[in-house]
Design a protein around this motif. Sequence first.
Motif, PDB file in Angstrom:
ATOM      1  N   TYR A 182       8.583  -9.015-125.471  1.00 48.83           N
ATOM      2  CA  TYR A 182       8.363  -8.712-124.032  1.00 48.83           C
ATOM      3  C   TYR A 182       8.420  -9.928-123.225  1.00 48.83           C
ATOM      4  CZ  TYR A 182       6.481  -3.837-124.669  1.00 48.83           C
ATOM      5  OH  TYR A 182       6.141  -2.675-124.882  1.00 48.83           O
ATOM      6  N   ASP A 183       8.624 -10.022-122.143  1.00 54.67           N
ATOM      7  CA  ASP A 183       8.891 -10.998-121.296  1.00 54.67           C
ATOM      8  C   ASP A 183       7.502 -11.697-120.601  1.00 54.67           C
ATOM      9  OD1 ASP A 183      11.758 -11.199-121.228  1.00 54.67           O
ATOM     10  OD2 ASP A 183      11.787  -9.466-120.065  1.00 54.67           O
ATOM     11  N   VAL A 184       6.828 -10.677-120.081  1.00 54.29           N
ATOM     12  CA  VAL A 184       5.495 -10.981-119.652  1.00 54.29           C
ATOM     13  C   VAL A 184       4.357 -10.157-120.193  1.00 54.29           C
ATOM     14  CG1 VAL A 184       4.224 -11.164-117.366  1.00 54.29           C
ATOM     15  CG2 VAL A 184       6.672 -11.491-117.485  1.00 54.29           C
ATOM     16  N   LEU A 185       3.058 -10.583-120.190  1.00 54.02           N
ATOM     17  CA  LEU A 185       1.866  -9.709-120.525  1.00 54.02           C
ATOM     18  C   LEU A 185       0.950 -10.267-119.598  1.00 54.02           C
ATOM     19  CD1 LEU A 185      -0.213  -8.320-122.491  1.00 54.02           C
ATOM     20  CD2 LEU A 185      -0.820 -10.585-123.520  1.00 54.02           C
ATOM     21  N   ILE A 186       0.338  -9.071-118.981  1.00 56.65           N
ATOM     22  CA  ILE A 186      -0.676  -8.948-117.921  1.00 56.65           C
ATOM     23  C   ILE A 186      -1.937  -8.499-118.376  1.00 56.65           C
ATOM     24  CG2 ILE A 186      -1.225  -8.182-115.498  1.00 56.65           C
ATOM     25  CD1 ILE A 186       1.760  -7.892-114.917  1.00 56.65           C
ATOM     26  N   ILE A 187      -2.870  -9.153-118.460  1.00 61.51           N
ATOM     27  CA  ILE A 187      -4.278  -9.046-118.917  1.00 61.51           C
ATOM     28  C   ILE A 187      -5.291  -8.882-117.830  1.00 61.51           C
ATOM     29  CG2 ILE A 187      -6.172  -9.515-120.337  1.00 61.51           C
ATOM     30  CD1 ILE A 187      -4.381 -11.571-121.857  1.00 61.51           C
ATOM     31  N   ASP A 188      -5.857  -7.546-117.601  1.00 61.86           N
ATOM     32  CA  ASP A 188      -6.762  -7.004-116.565  1.00 61.86           C
ATOM     33  C   ASP A 188      -8.067  -7.174-117.271  1.00 61.86           C
ATOM     34  OD1 ASP A 188      -7.973  -5.857-114.529  1.00 61.86           O
ATOM     35  OD2 ASP A 188      -7.902  -3.884-115.411  1.00 61.86           O
ATOM     36  N   THR A 189      -9.028  -8.151-116.640  1.00 67.95           N
ATOM     37  CA  THR A 189     -10.346  -8.697-117.433  1.00 67.95           C
ATOM     38  C   THR A 189     -11.417  -7.625-116.624  1.00 67.95           C
ATOM     39  OG1 THR A 189     -10.527 -10.351-115.927  1.00 67.95           O
ATOM     40  CG2 THR A 189      -9.543 -10.876-118.057  1.00 67.95           C
ATOM     41  N   ALA A 190     -12.503  -7.940-117.262  1.00 68.26           N
ATOM     42  CA  ALA A 190     -13.680  -7.244-116.755  1.00 68.26           C
ATOM     43  C   ALA A 190     -14.315  -7.848-115.283  1.00 68.26           C
ATOM     44  CB  ALA A 190     -14.780  -7.016-117.561  1.00 68.26           C
ATOM     45  N   GLY A 191     -14.795  -7.102-114.482  1.00 69.44           N
ATOM     46  CA  GLY A 191     -15.513  -7.984-113.267  1.00 69.44           C
ATOM     47  C   GLY A 191     -16.932  -7.369-113.397  1.00 69.44           C
ATOM     48  N   ARG A 192     -17.704  -8.017-112.285  1.00 68.17           N
ATOM     49  CA  ARG A 192     -19.151  -7.550-112.411  1.00 68.17           C
ATOM     50  C   ARG A 192     -19.408  -7.550-110.935  1.00 68.17           C
ATOM     51  NH1 ARG A 192     -18.828  -8.395-116.912  1.00 68.17           N
ATOM     52  NH2 ARG A 192     -20.409  -9.242-118.465  1.00 68.17           N
ATOM     53  N   LEU A 193     -20.498  -7.061-110.284  1.00 67.07           N
ATOM     54  CA  LEU A 193     -20.701  -6.919-108.870  1.00 67.07           C
ATOM     55  C   LEU A 193     -21.207  -8.226-108.541  1.00 67.07           C
ATOM     56  CD1 LEU A 193     -22.708  -3.334-109.076  1.00 67.07           C
ATOM     57  CD2 LEU A 193     -20.173  -3.947-108.456  1.00 67.07           C
ATOM     58  N   HIS A 194     -21.578  -8.922-109.311  1.00 65.40           N
ATOM     59  CA  HIS A 194     -21.805 -10.598-108.858  1.00 65.40           C
ATOM     60  C   HIS A 194     -21.453 -11.265-109.916  1.00 65.40           C
ATOM     61  CE1 HIS A 194     -25.426 -10.483-111.555  1.00 65.40           C
ATOM     62  NE2 HIS A 194     -25.631  -9.335-111.332  1.00 65.40           N
ATOM     63  N   ILE A 195     -21.304 -12.784-109.714  1.00 64.47           N
ATOM     64  CA  ILE A 195     -20.939 -14.100-110.704  1.00 64.47           C
ATOM     65  C   ILE A 195     -22.299 -13.862-111.634  1.00 64.47           C
ATOM     66  CG2 ILE A 195     -20.705 -16.316-111.119  1.00 64.47           C
ATOM     67  CD1 ILE A 195     -19.497 -16.354-108.236  1.00 64.47           C
ATOM     68  N   ASP A 196     -21.970 -13.840-112.930  1.00 72.30           N
ATOM     69  CA  ASP A 196     -23.062 -14.088-113.971  1.00 72.30           C
ATOM     70  C   ASP A 196     -22.223 -15.021-115.093  1.00 72.30           C
ATOM     71  OD1 ASP A 196     -21.856 -12.397-116.111  1.00 72.30           O
ATOM     72  OD2 ASP A 196     -22.770 -10.764-114.777  1.00 72.30           O
ATOM     73  N   GLU A 197     -23.155 -15.762-115.739  1.00 75.62           N
ATOM     74  CA  GLU A 197     -22.664 -16.690-116.810  1.00 75.62           C
ATOM     75  C   GLU A 197     -21.999 -15.874-118.057  1.00 75.62           C
ATOM     76  OE1 GLU A 197     -21.300 -19.798-118.558  1.00 75.62           O
ATOM     77  OE2 GLU A 197     -22.462 -19.769-116.648  1.00 75.62           O
ATOM     78  N   GLU A 198     -22.416 -14.772-118.379  1.00 73.15           N
ATOM     79  CA  GLU A 198     -21.773 -14.072-119.317  1.00 73.15           C
ATOM     80  C   GLU A 198     -20.144 -13.584-118.825  1.00 73.15           C
ATOM     81  OE1 GLU A 198     -22.083  -9.595-121.634  1.00 73.15           O
ATOM     82  OE2 GLU A 198     -23.508 -10.310-120.259  1.00 73.15           O
ATOM     83  N   LEU A 199     -19.914 -13.165-117.892  1.00 71.07           N
ATOM     84  CA  LEU A 199     -18.760 -12.970-116.994  1.00 71.07           C
ATOM     85  C   LEU A 199     -17.665 -14.275-117.374  1.00 71.07           C
ATOM     86  CD1 LEU A 199     -16.716 -11.211-115.498  1.00 71.07           C
ATOM     87  CD2 LEU A 199     -17.934 -12.092-113.387  1.00 71.07           C
ATOM     88  N   LEU A 200     -18.169 -15.240-116.779  1.00 69.65           N
ATOM     89  CA  LEU A 200     -17.468 -16.447-116.590  1.00 69.65           C
ATOM     90  C   LEU A 200     -17.035 -16.927-118.263  1.00 69.65           C
ATOM     91  CD1 LEU A 200     -19.268 -18.324-113.783  1.00 69.65           C
ATOM     92  CD2 LEU A 200     -17.179 -17.048-113.494  1.00 69.65           C
ATOM     93  N   GLU A 201     -17.994 -16.766-119.220  1.00 69.67           N
ATOM     94  CA  GLU A 201     -17.917 -17.222-120.325  1.00 69.67           C
ATOM     95  C   GLU A 201     -16.753 -16.666-121.105  1.00 69.67           C
ATOM     96  OE1 GLU A 201     -17.787 -19.275-124.019  1.00 69.67           O
ATOM     97  OE2 GLU A 201     -18.647 -19.917-122.044  1.00 69.67           O
ATOM     98  N   GLU A 202     -16.767 -15.214-120.957  1.00 69.85           N
ATOM     99  CA  GLU A 202     -15.813 -14.211-121.519  1.00 69.85           C
ATOM    100  C   GLU A 202     -14.412 -14.697-120.909  1.00 69.85           C
ATOM    101  OE1 GLU A 202     -16.295  -9.795-122.293  1.00 69.85           O
ATOM    102  OE2 GLU A 202     -15.062  -9.857-120.526  1.00 69.85           O
TER     103      GLU A 202
END
Length: 448
Positions: A182-202
């Motif tokens: 493939y030429d390009v891989l697009i990765i859709d990551t998880a979101g949260r309703l607000h910023i938290d350290e778990e989200l940022l770390e992942e």
Amino acid sequence: MFDALAERIQSTLEKFGRKGRIDKETLEKGLREIKLALLEADVNYKVVSNFISDIREKALGAEVVKGVNPAQQLVKIVHDELVEALGGEEAKLNLKNKPAVILLIGLQGSGKTTTAAKLANFLKKQGKKVLLTSADVYRPAAMLQLKKLGEKIGVPVFLEENEKDAVKISKDALKKTRDENYDVLIIDTAGRLHIDEELLEEARRIREETNPDEVLFVIDAMTGQEAVNIAKAFNDAVGMTGIILTKMDSDSRGGVALSVKGVTGKPIKFAGTGEKIEDFEQFYPDRVASRILGMGDVVSLVEKAQQVIDEREALSMQEKLLSGEFTLEDFRQQLRMIQKLGPIQQIIRMIPGLGSQKVLKQVQQAIDDKKLKRIEAIINSMTPEERRNHAIINASRKRRIAKGSGTSVKEVDALIKQFVQMKMAMKQMRKMQKKMAKRGRKFPFPFF
């Protein structure tokens, strides 16, 4: 999106146009109005301060250019500063590596999943072989949503629905991308309703394991100034290479677009301009600045037309128009071509001379998408014979057409009258074309 801001800035600059010269006192009054307009549009205060300061410095230090009045010079200065605030030059995607990896990050509800599909569709049209994957292991519908969107645009989606490790999914998708060329891989990551350290770390771990060429933060234009603060937090914690602005067709005030580059230092690379998959375009600061100042955006209009309108069909329509063989059937086809370009308000904004807020409101009162649909409904209620020869449409036929289209006889009459006037105008244009051809000059017919 920029309607309120555009109206205030255009109104302020028009006042300068009535003056033969601009003194310091007049300039300061104008700058105060522009400053208030920007703050009311929810633009970051620091960005506003720098913006006004730069305009003041350049306006007072500008040399008078012969043939250009001071007001025109000021418009040029404001335009240049708007371009700079919006990011300066166009920021292109980095797709030099094969495969190129694009990581999408952001909060839940910003439109990441839909944006992933829009970006995949955009790259597919450029001849790229694209793979989509969802690393959102928290929202059950996320993977299913991406799968359906992928099917809709004809782009494969790599899923591991029972896997709960987002990093492993991303690594497995990258392996598939490499194995299957493939030429390009697009990765859709998880979101949260607000910023938290778990989200940022992942997000950090996915970045470390996949080494993406682009990390794009998806930001909702309707979130306002808070979205800019969130973008800064993501940039500080995870790092990003650019921004995708969603819901640019909304009635939000525009502060996000004008603030985000100044606060994060990262450019806006794409903008979502509607709900459809095709409503997605590269972000050009100079073109957006021109729209804000009512200067139009012909380049974007032409590019859009080239994407959605068949050139041979358009040329055939042009020939029919000029030859006088144009029928109501052809007129209906022309309306459908126009509707392919998007909402009529967006089209009007791109036409030089019609982009100013005053003219825009006048044009919108005269014609809008609902009126276009009513016109098409009237033509649809005609028989094929009536569409090919409007002259046979008598009073009883008009009553039948009006009843069938849910309109009035008065509206049917108005449409036929406008159609006849248009045909007469085209005949005059044809005569002019022939005269110019005899003199060896080409007549420029502005049709798409």
